[in-house]
Enzyme design. Sequence first.
Site, PDB file in Angstrom:
ATOM      1  N   SER A 134       0.853  -1.200   0.000  1.00 10.54           N
ATOM      2  CA  SER A 134       0.000   0.000   0.000  1.00 10.54           C
ATOM      3  C   SER A 134       0.886   1.245   0.000  1.00 10.54           C
ATOM      4  O   SER A 134       2.099   1.163   0.216  1.00 10.54           O
ATOM      5  CB  SER A 134      -0.883   0.010   1.249  1.00 10.54           C
ATOM      6  OG  SER A 134      -0.080   0.248   2.393  1.00 10.54           O
ATOM      7  N   ASP A 192      -1.245  -1.760  -3.991  1.00 11.48           N
ATOM      8  CA  ASP A 192      -2.604  -1.706  -3.431  1.00 11.48           C
ATOM      9  C   ASP A 192      -3.055  -0.241  -3.370  1.00 11.48           C
ATOM     10  O   ASP A 192      -2.321   0.614  -2.859  1.00 11.48           O
ATOM     11  CB  ASP A 192      -2.538  -2.314  -2.016  1.00 11.48           C
ATOM     12  CG  ASP A 192      -3.905  -2.608  -1.431  1.00 11.48           C
ATOM     13  OD1 ASP A 192      -4.867  -2.755  -2.198  1.00 11.48           O
ATOM     14  OD2 ASP A 192      -3.984  -2.716  -0.179  1.00 11.48           O
ATOM     15  N   GLU A 250     -11.341   0.146  -9.782  1.00 16.34           N
ATOM     16  CA  GLU A 250     -12.411   0.014  -8.776  1.00 16.34           C
ATOM     17  C   GLU A 250     -13.606   0.897  -9.116  1.00 16.34           C
ATOM     18  O   GLU A 250     -13.458   2.032  -9.538  1.00 16.34           O
ATOM     19  CB  GLU A 250     -11.892   0.381  -7.372  1.00 16.34           C
ATOM     20  CG  GLU A 250     -12.999   0.298  -6.319  1.00 16.34           C
ATOM     21  CD  GLU A 250     -12.508   0.229  -4.878  1.00 16.34           C
ATOM     22  OE1 GLU A 250     -11.314  -0.041  -4.641  1.00 16.34           O
ATOM     23  OE2 GLU A 250     -13.337   0.431  -3.962  1.00 16.34           O
ATOM     24  N   HIS A 269     -12.830  -1.530   4.841  1.00 15.65           N
ATOM     25  CA  HIS A 269     -11.475  -1.691   5.374  1.00 15.65           C
ATOM     26  C   HIS A 269     -11.443  -1.602   6.896  1.00 15.65           C
ATOM     27  O   HIS A 269     -12.311  -0.980   7.511  1.00 15.65           O
ATOM     28  CB  HIS A 269     -10.553  -0.616   4.781  1.00 15.65           C
ATOM     29  CG  HIS A 269     -10.307  -0.797   3.316  1.00 15.65           C
ATOM     30  ND1 HIS A 269     -10.921  -0.030   2.369  1.00 15.65           N
ATOM     31  CD2 HIS A 269      -9.540  -1.687   2.645  1.00 15.65           C
ATOM     32  CE1 HIS A 269     -10.540  -0.427   1.166  1.00 15.65           C
ATOM     33  NE2 HIS A 269      -9.705  -1.438   1.301  1.00 15.65           N
ATOM     34  N   GLY A 270     -10.431  -2.221   7.501  1.00 16.06           N
ATOM     35  CA  GLY A 270     -10.210  -2.086   8.935  1.00 16.06           C
ATOM     36  C   GLY A 270     -10.880  -3.183   9.751  1.00 16.06           C
ATOM     37  O   GLY A 270     -11.450  -4.130   9.212  1.00 16.06           O
ATOM     38  N   HIS A 330     -12.125  -6.199  -1.743  1.00 14.92           N
ATOM     39  CA  HIS A 330     -11.300  -5.537  -0.719  1.00 14.92           C
ATOM     40  C   HIS A 330     -12.005  -5.664   0.621  1.00 14.92           C
ATOM     41  O   HIS A 330     -13.182  -6.039   0.697  1.00 14.92           O
ATOM     42  CB  HIS A 330     -11.138  -4.052  -1.057  1.00 14.92           C
ATOM     43  CG  HIS A 330     -10.127  -3.795  -2.120  1.00 14.92           C
ATOM     44  ND1 HIS A 330      -8.946  -3.131  -1.887  1.00 14.92           N
ATOM     45  CD2 HIS A 330     -10.112  -4.129  -3.435  1.00 14.92           C
ATOM     46  CE1 HIS A 330      -8.259  -3.062  -3.009  1.00 14.92           C
ATOM     47  NE2 HIS A 330      -8.945  -3.658  -3.980  1.00 14.92           N
ATOM     48  N   GLY A 331     -11.289  -5.292   1.679  1.00 23.02           N
ATOM     49  CA  GLY A 331     -11.924  -5.216   2.994  1.00 23.02           C
ATOM     50  C   GLY A 331     -12.501  -6.545   3.445  1.00 23.02           C
ATOM     51  O   GLY A 331     -13.587  -6.597   4.018  1.00 23.02           O
ATOM     52  N   SER A 368     -11.283  -8.925   5.602  1.00 28.45           N
ATOM     53  CA  SER A 368     -10.864  -9.561   6.853  1.00 28.45           C
ATOM     54  C   SER A 368     -12.086 -10.024   7.635  1.00 28.45           C
ATOM     55  O   SER A 368     -13.138  -9.376   7.599  1.00 28.45           O
ATOM     56  CB  SER A 368     -10.041  -8.577   7.704  1.00 28.45           C
ATOM     57  OG  SER A 368      -8.700  -8.572   7.256  1.00 28.45           O
ATOM     58  N   ILE A 401      -6.716  -9.266   2.241  1.00 24.51           N
ATOM     59  CA  ILE A 401      -6.729  -9.419   3.700  1.00 24.51           C
ATOM     60  C   ILE A 401      -5.498  -8.740   4.298  1.00 24.51           C
ATOM     61  O   ILE A 401      -4.366  -9.100   3.976  1.00 24.51           O
ATOM     62  CB  ILE A 401      -6.756 -10.922   4.082  1.00 24.51           C
ATOM     63  CG1 ILE A 401      -8.061 -11.560   3.581  1.00 24.51           C
ATOM     64  CG2 ILE A 401      -6.615 -11.101   5.596  1.00 24.51           C
ATOM     65  CD1 ILE A 401      -8.099 -13.069   3.666  1.00 24.51           C
TER      66      ILE A 401
HETATM   67  P1  13P Z   1      -9.050  -5.501   5.461  1.00 24.21           P
HETATM   68  O1  13P Z   1      -8.866  -4.220   6.209  1.00 24.21           O
HETATM   69  O2  13P Z   1     -10.438  -6.039   5.629  1.00 24.21           O
HETATM   70  O3  13P Z   1      -8.025  -6.517   5.791  1.00 24.21           O
HETATM   71  O4  13P Z   1      -8.898  -5.166   3.888  1.00 24.21           O
HETATM   72  C1  13P Z   1      -7.621  -5.025   3.307  1.00 24.21           C
HETATM   73  C2  13P Z   1      -7.664  -4.470   1.929  1.00 24.21           C
HETATM   74  O5  13P Z   1      -8.695  -4.357   1.293  1.00 24.21           O
HETATM   75  C3  13P Z   1      -6.390  -4.071   1.334  1.00 24.21           C
HETATM   76  O6  13P Z   1      -6.563  -3.429   0.109  1.00 24.21           O
HETATM   77  O1  G3H Z   2      -6.632  -1.261   1.992  1.00 26.92           O
HETATM   78  C1  G3H Z   2      -5.835  -0.857   2.841  1.00 26.92           C
HETATM   79  C2  G3H Z   2      -4.795  -1.753   3.371  1.00 26.92           C
HETATM   80  O2  G3H Z   2      -5.249  -2.429   4.500  1.00 26.92           O
HETATM   81  C3  G3H Z   2      -3.532  -0.997   3.603  1.00 26.92           C
HETATM   82  O3  G3H Z   2      -3.610  -0.174   4.710  1.00 26.92           O
HETATM   83  O4  G3H Z   2      -2.735   2.030   3.964  1.00 26.92           O
HETATM   84  O5  G3H Z   2      -2.693   1.359   6.395  1.00 26.92           O
HETATM   85  O6  G3H Z   2      -1.151   0.296   4.739  1.00 26.92           O
HETATM   86  P1  G3H Z   2      -2.489   0.956   4.970  1.00 26.92           P
HETATM   87 ZN    ZN Z   3      -8.365  -2.278  -0.067  1.00 26.04          ZN
END
Ligand code: 13P
Ligand code: G3H
Ligand code: ZN
Length: 330
Positions: free
Chosen positions: A56, A93, A145, A189-190, A232-233, A235, A276
């Site tokens: 990222s 990313d 996206e 995310h998160g 994405h997102g 987790s 993830i």
């Molecule tokens: P999570 O925050 O759900 O792990 O998603 C990560 C992500 O989408 C990275 O691009």
């Molecule tokens: O999609 C986001 C990823 O989880 C990366 O997060 O920008 O904090 O590295 P970050």
């Molecule tokens: Zn993402």
Amino acid sequence: MVSYKDLGLVNTREGFKKAIAGQYAIPAFNFNNMEQMQAIVAACVETSSPVILQVSSGARKYANQTLLRYMAQGAVEYAKELGKNIPITLHLDHGDSFELCKSCIDMGFSSVMIDGSHLPYEENVAVTKKVVEYAHQHDVTVEGELGVLAGVEDEVSAEHHTYTEPDQVVDFVTRTGVDSLAISIGTSHGANKFKPEQCTRNAEGILVPPPLRFDILEEIERRIPGFPIVLHGASSVPQEYVKIINENGGALKDAIGIPEEQLRKAAKSAVCKINIDSDGRLAMTASVRKTFNDSPAEFDPRKYLGPARDELKKLYMHKCEHVLGSAGKA
Ligand code: 13P
Ligand code: G3H
Ligand code: ZN
């Protein structure tokens, strides 16, 4: 100019074709440091899974993009040393500009994401098309996206989500030439993906979040059959990690993720890349907090980062074997 091909990396084209045909998803795990990279590679070698190593903008700032690129090159050699030449993609990313995508392509990334999802539609089309034109000259694949994910994370933020509009996808993929499309169907995310009041309680009293919008995904698949979709997102925010963190001095509140059952279902569809990051952060934090609590005299980083790396590897193996279905597909 460095070509990813000389580094032993692969783009996503072949892998996505196989993932759609085989009804599984390739894991895209974020990495920022050596321990995360080791855990990802070791887990994917042991489960014989293809893998996408994601960098990222935040990771580039934290670790230095040159170091991360060399680490990915090292990952290819490390995998061979561990006994298996698995397909490894190095992916940017959430790239936010043409210049950033170009700089990653020029230094050896084999795949980039241009995230124009926050821009007005025509601007998203224009910047994505520009990245695709450059990337394809170098046989680098591009993820675009459409739709906005909710959630807040260091570099990626959005107050509210807007689901992907199926009416736009044909126009977007034809005009831009992207190789895959990230969509918004309710993930974010998160580690705080849903508020407790959005959830219901099951018989065991566990909070169950609202289901992903599989109806939108199905509609998108009808419009662009066989086209690679990215989630994405994704987790799942394992509650055992949240518990360990909070029992060992942490203060995570209302941490709720996407149930793994929903991800298993998505992986069987045209979703062929599942991102993830947060689950890995939780696994590492749980392990480090526990070590600090159990062994307060410990001050050798290897003694707390080593167990954290082992826990991460366990988590990634679980994802490949029991959630994404990518185990055995390398
Ligand atoms: P999570 O925050 O759900 O792990 O998603 C990560 C992500 O989408 C990275 O691009
Ligand atoms: O999609 C986001 C990823 O989880 C990366 O997060 O920008 O904090 O590295 P970050
Ligand atoms: Zn993402």
